[in-house]
Design an enzyme around this catalytic site. Sequence first.
Site, PDB file in Angstrom:
ATOM      1  N   GLU A  45      14.160  35.273 -21.599  1.00 14.77           N
ATOM      2  CA  GLU A  45      12.872  34.653 -21.313  1.00 14.77           C
ATOM      3  C   GLU A  45      12.345  33.894 -22.528  1.00 14.77           C
ATOM      4  OE1 GLU A  45      11.594  34.164 -18.560  1.00 14.77           O
ATOM      5  OE2 GLU A  45      12.574  35.618 -17.252  1.00 14.77           O
ATOM      6  N   TYR A 128       3.156  35.180 -18.789  1.00 16.69           N
ATOM      7  CA  TYR A 128       4.386  34.949 -18.045  1.00 16.69           C
ATOM      8  C   TYR A 128       5.495  35.897 -18.497  1.00 16.69           C
ATOM      9  CZ  TYR A 128       8.881  33.336 -16.689  1.00 16.69           C
ATOM     10  OH  TYR A 128      10.168  33.340 -16.207  1.00 16.69           O
ATOM     11  N   ASP A 146       5.389  30.615 -13.460  1.00 14.19           N
ATOM     12  CA  ASP A 146       5.781  29.616 -14.449  1.00 14.19           C
ATOM     13  C   ASP A 146       5.493  28.234 -13.882  1.00 14.19           C
ATOM     14  OD1 ASP A 146       7.799  29.128 -12.598  1.00 14.19           O
ATOM     15  OD2 ASP A 146       9.419  29.198 -14.061  1.00 14.19           O
ATOM     16  N   CYS A 216       5.255  22.812   4.671  1.00 12.85           N
ATOM     17  CA  CYS A 216       4.710  22.337   3.395  1.00 12.85           C
ATOM     18  C   CYS A 216       3.538  21.384   3.627  1.00 12.85           C
ATOM     19  CB  CYS A 216       5.797  21.638   2.589  1.00 12.85           C
ATOM     20  SG  CYS A 216       5.210  20.889   1.055  1.00 12.85           S
TER      21      CYS A 216
END
Length: 298
Positions: A45, A128, A146, A216
């Site tokens: 990460e 995060y 993110d 969407c």
Amino acid sequence: MSGPQAPVDVLSHLPTWYRSAARDLPWRRAEFHEQFGAWGVLVSEFMLQQTPVARVVPHLEAWLARWPTPTAMASATAAEVVHQWANLGYPRRALWLYRAAVEITARHGGIVPRDVDALLALSGIGDYTARAVAVFAYGDRHPVVDTNTRRVLARALQERAQPAPPSRRDLELMDSVLPESVADAAEFNAAIMELGATVCTARAPRCEVCPLAGGCAWLAAGRPDTGDERRRQAAYEGSDRQARGSVLRLLRDRSPAAVPLDLVLPDWPDPRQRDRAIDSLIADGLAEADGTALSLPR
């Protein structure tokens, strides 16, 4: 005519899509977790922040081969850590990771903590990264947000081409669409990030293959240009970042020897910029000067 779909319904196809389309990445493999556990996830990460996956993979493998545990890394020197970081960019991440390893060793017996607040108390770890470790290493239920996640949510649910600037509302929105099941929530977090990284991309979204296309909001509205409030990064060429990177590369190449100050980029086109780069590297703990020479931190 049916009304608008609920957010959870719009995103319901994500897990099925992820199981068939997810990239085979080292930190997603069972053997990676068996060998490196939460430490491997934490290192990955740190490296993945603002760095493409393709560049991270070989560096991650070399890093974990050298320092497979926080305790192993805590016994290294700052110079070794900065040198190993090589050309990954944003080298302060290397020092933050090093400090985090020292803290994990001292405070947690060499075991990366599971608790989000304990993770947030470590150097260089923000919202995060703390939640990513808790979710992807330990399987806990937390919203992980993110840039890719924010973009998918903005398009699918808010009819926006690009997300608004980051805020705490992002975590609240992600939490509202997470499955209640702990295992399902971890997979969902990974799936929405993967969709944003590979399909719902910033510049060229591939709506024709998107599993969310049927619901969407942005696609249904005709993919309108709703503006982009993201902060633009200055060009690298000719920037202070480039000068910093060039100085640091020289120090890595010469390490462990120091470089006389008058031989640090003597032909750099802007001497004042070079001097700013040197000063900022010293201020960040990435370099040391003794008055006559410059070196990696000892």
